[in-house]
Scaffold this motif. Structure first.
Motif, mmCIF file in Angstrom:
data_model
loop_
_atom_site.group_PDB
_atom_site.id
_atom_site.type_symbol
_atom_site.label_atom_id
_atom_site.label_comp_id
_atom_site.label_asym_id
_atom_site.label_seq_id
_atom_site.Cartn_x
_atom_site.Cartn_y
_atom_site.Cartn_z
ATOM 1 N N THR A 403 0.732 -1.085 -0.009
ATOM 2 C CA THR A 403 0.080 0.063 -0.053
ATOM 3 C C THR A 403 0.952 1.296 -0.151
ATOM 4 O OG1 THR A 403 -1.673 -1.078 1.249
ATOM 5 C CG2 THR A 403 -1.803 1.435 1.315
ATOM 6 N N SER A 404 2.017 1.159 0.608
ATOM 7 C CA SER A 404 2.706 2.361 0.912
ATOM 8 C C SER A 404 3.357 2.805 -0.513
ATOM 9 C CB SER A 404 4.040 2.251 1.971
ATOM 10 O OG SER A 404 5.116 1.383 1.359
ATOM 11 N N VAL A 405 3.633 2.004 -1.449
ATOM 12 C CA VAL A 405 4.299 2.202 -2.675
ATOM 13 C C VAL A 405 3.226 2.289 -3.825
ATOM 14 C CG1 VAL A 405 6.593 1.389 -2.061
ATOM 15 C CG2 VAL A 405 4.628 -0.205 -3.227
ATOM 16 N N SER A 406 2.038 2.213 -3.600
ATOM 17 C CA SER A 406 1.012 2.464 -4.379
ATOM 18 C C SER A 406 0.667 3.800 -4.581
ATOM 19 C CB SER A 406 -0.301 1.681 -4.136
ATOM 20 O OG SER A 406 -0.910 2.390 -2.978
ATOM 21 N N GLU A 407 -0.230 4.212 -5.893
ATOM 22 C CA GLU A 407 -0.303 5.717 -5.874
ATOM 23 C C GLU A 407 -0.944 6.618 -4.896
ATOM 24 O OE1 GLU A 407 -1.860 6.808 -9.776
ATOM 25 O OE2 GLU A 407 -0.875 5.368 -10.772
ATOM 26 N N SER A 408 -1.863 5.871 -4.064
ATOM 27 C CA SER A 408 -2.335 6.391 -2.809
ATOM 28 C C SER A 408 -1.368 6.188 -1.459
ATOM 29 C CB SER A 408 -3.649 5.783 -2.680
ATOM 30 O OG SER A 408 -3.597 4.462 -2.385
ATOM 31 N N GLY A 409 -0.233 5.664 -1.509
ATOM 32 C CA GLY A 409 0.472 5.471 -0.400
ATOM 33 C C GLY A 409 1.610 6.402 0.143
ATOM 34 N N SER A 410 1.830 6.538 1.064
ATOM 35 C CA SER A 410 2.800 7.331 1.754
ATOM 36 C C SER A 410 4.300 7.460 1.217
ATOM 37 C CB SER A 410 3.134 7.176 3.287
ATOM 38 O OG SER A 410 3.686 5.905 3.423
ATOM 39 N N SER A 411 4.803 6.385 0.938
ATOM 40 C CA SER A 411 6.105 6.307 -0.003
ATOM 41 C C SER A 411 6.047 6.914 -1.258
ATOM 42 C CB SER A 411 6.713 4.748 -0.030
ATOM 43 O OG SER A 411 6.999 4.437 1.251
ATOM 44 N N TYR A 412 4.936 6.611 -1.943
ATOM 45 C CA TYR A 412 4.724 7.094 -3.136
ATOM 46 C C TYR A 412 4.730 8.824 -3.288
ATOM 47 C CZ TYR A 412 3.150 6.923 -8.307
ATOM 48 O OH TYR A 412 3.009 7.115 -9.380
ATOM 49 N N HIS A 413 3.760 9.007 -2.409
ATOM 50 C CA HIS A 413 3.439 10.541 -2.260
ATOM 51 C C HIS A 413 4.874 11.338 -1.806
ATOM 52 C CE1 HIS A 413 1.511 14.134 -1.077
ATOM 53 N NE2 HIS A 413 2.105 13.956 0.129
ATOM 54 N N ASN A 414 5.677 10.633 -0.797
ATOM 55 C CA ASN A 414 6.884 11.374 -0.447
ATOM 56 C C ASN A 414 8.021 11.368 -1.295
ATOM 57 O OD1 ASN A 414 5.779 12.243 2.312
ATOM 58 N ND2 ASN A 414 6.413 9.910 2.929
ATOM 59 N N LEU A 415 8.033 10.302 -2.210
ATOM 60 C CA LEU A 415 8.929 10.256 -3.534
ATOM 61 C C LEU A 415 8.626 11.568 -4.540
ATOM 62 C CD1 LEU A 415 11.183 9.419 -4.968
ATOM 63 C CD2 LEU A 415 9.632 7.706 -6.302
ATOM 64 N N GLU A 416 7.360 11.634 -4.796
ATOM 65 C CA GLU A 416 6.738 12.695 -5.422
ATOM 66 C C GLU A 416 7.027 14.196 -4.996
ATOM 67 O OE1 GLU A 416 5.447 12.199 -8.713
ATOM 68 O OE2 GLU A 416 5.974 10.276 -8.209
ATOM 69 N N LYS A 417 6.912 14.143 -3.584
ATOM 70 C CA LYS A 417 7.323 15.472 -2.695
ATOM 71 C C LYS A 417 8.830 15.864 -2.997
ATOM 72 C CE LYS A 417 6.717 19.158 -0.327
ATOM 73 N NZ LYS A 417 6.395 20.245 -0.834
#
Length: 425
Positions: A403-417
């Motif tokens: 879940t964390s690396v999916s498009e809604s996940g925290s890791s995915y979001h933080n990489l985009e940031k």
């Protein structure tokens, strides 16, 4: 306005890992993620490790904005460069010899004055992302007023312990919320792990994960073990690997060997050629007891190095006997494989404690190294009530990791940031 935006150069970031396998691999995964977004990355290795990465050209072909560069670590050519036994030699040389060379390189990357220099064809350097251990690189970047980000390849729990050990003793802060405390100590924290899984989620290419992992390896992978795993029953195999740094005594090696044979389970064991301390044996050509040789031929498979991500993801995998390095811990969590932890150095003790006591996804073996105890623990890991309890927790954490690396996940979001912030530097 649109024409101006098209001509806007992409950011250029320098990545500098600590010269060890467990640090180079995740840093190279981050490099590929940044290149996938269009950012230019100069991946800087020591000359010694640069030569070991034989698949550099293949990665550069796949990612045109990925550029490999190297500088001397200051050590003589015949130095063993074993992080486990020569850590202070390496650190001292990096600080005294590599730091001025890094200063010169950063200065050259900040300008484009020499058109004959291939390095000068890159956009001017805008940021340095350095391994947190390489504190001298932070000093050099700050001296040149280059924005710098420190990347840590240990768990948040271990990192906070490193930062707060004096206060933990003085102020009795236990138990502590890991990330909430770290966030109060730094202006920005990007939680972007597990990087190998994040790379898979961003770049859908079945060949990428295996080629990327192999390219980041300083040792040659023996892929024969994958065919051996194909011949084993589902969930039947115990995988044994103590990472790229740990040294064993001959007694320890034989105790583990006897326990694996006596457990009755098929086992895949990574034993690299120089795993023993040099004062005990220069290689593994000593006499092995006959019963070990016979049993290993029947149900064991030994390799010098294995494609660990693929091994852990194989359906035959039933358990992982590990040193609790953070890369191995994350890869096992992602694959949903229960762990039996034998921690020795660095952050491994904290990782093992969290695996066993907090997350309940494995069992902490601590300093135990006698064959009967190890055998009992392997059996508990592979079958029985304790195995069932651990498996439920393992399944839950594997889902959380995905879940964390999916498009809604925290890791995915933080990489985009992180990528957004790099563009805005």
């Amino acid at each position: 306005m649109e024409m101006q935006m098209e001509l806007q150069p992409q950011p250029h970031v320098l990545l500098l890992p600590f010269p060890a396998q467990g640090h180079i691999k995740p840093m190279l995964a981050l490099a590929q993620l940044l290149c996938h977004s269009g950012i230019h990355v100069t991946f800087l290795n020591t000359e010694h490790n640069h030569r070991q990465l034989t698949q550099r050209q293949a990665l550069s072909g796949r990612f045109p904005t990925l550029h490999f560069h190297s500088i001397s670590d200051g050590l003589p050519s015949d130095h063993p460069r074993s992080v486990y036994s020569n850590y202070m030699d390496i650190i001292t040389s990096l600080r005294s010899k590599m730091a001025p060379l890094l200063h010169q390189l950063l200065v050259s990357l900040m300008s484009k004055n020499d058109v004959d220099d291939p390095v000068a064809q890159l956009p001017p350097l805008g940021c340095v992302i350095t391994d947190g251990i390489m504190s001298f690189a932070i000093d050099v970047a700050e001296e040149l007023r280059i924005p710098v980000i420190a990347l840590r390849f240990i768990s948040a729990a271990s990192f906070l312990c490193n930062l707060c050990i004096p206060k933990l003793i003085e102020e009795a802060q236990l138990p502590f919320g890991v990330l909430s405390h770290i966030g109060s100590l730094f202006s920005k924290v990007y939680t972007i792990g597990p990087l190998h899984a994040l790379l898979k989620s961003h770049i859908v290419d079945n060949n990428l994960s295996s080629s990327s992992a192999a390219a980041a390896s300083l040792r040659q992978e023996d892929r024969r073990c994958m065919m051996w795993l194909d011949s084993q029953s589902v969930g039947s195999v115990i995988f044994v690997s103590f990472g790229s740094l740990l040294k064993l005594t001959r007694v320890q090696l034989l105790e583990f060997w006897h326990s694996l044979v006596n457990s009755g389970f098929p086992f895949l064991w990574v034993i690299w050629s120089d795993v023993l301390w040099s004062d005990e044996a220069e290689h593994l050509s000593y006499v092995i007891p006959g019963e070990l040789e016979t049993a290993t031929k029947e149900r064991g498979f030994i390799v010098d190095w294995a494609p660990q991500e693929e091994v852990l993801a194989h359906e035959a995998m039933g358990g992982f006997l590990t040193h609790s390095g953070w890369n191995s811990t994350l890869e096992a969590m992602w694959a949903g494989v229960p762990m039996r932890c034998w921690p020795q150095i660095g952050d491994q003790q904290v990782n093992s404690r969290w695996v066993g006591e907090v997350w309940k996804i494995g069992i902490d073996m601590k300093d135990t190294c006698d064959r009967s105890t190890i055998e009992k623990m392997i059996k508990a890991l592979m079958k029985g009530e304790e195995r069932d309890v651990i498996s439920r927790s393992v399944d839950r954490f594997a889902k959380l990791a995905r879940t964390s690396v999916s498009e809604s996940g925290s890791s995915y979001h933080n990489l985009e940031k992180l990528i957004e912030d790099l563009r805005n530097l």
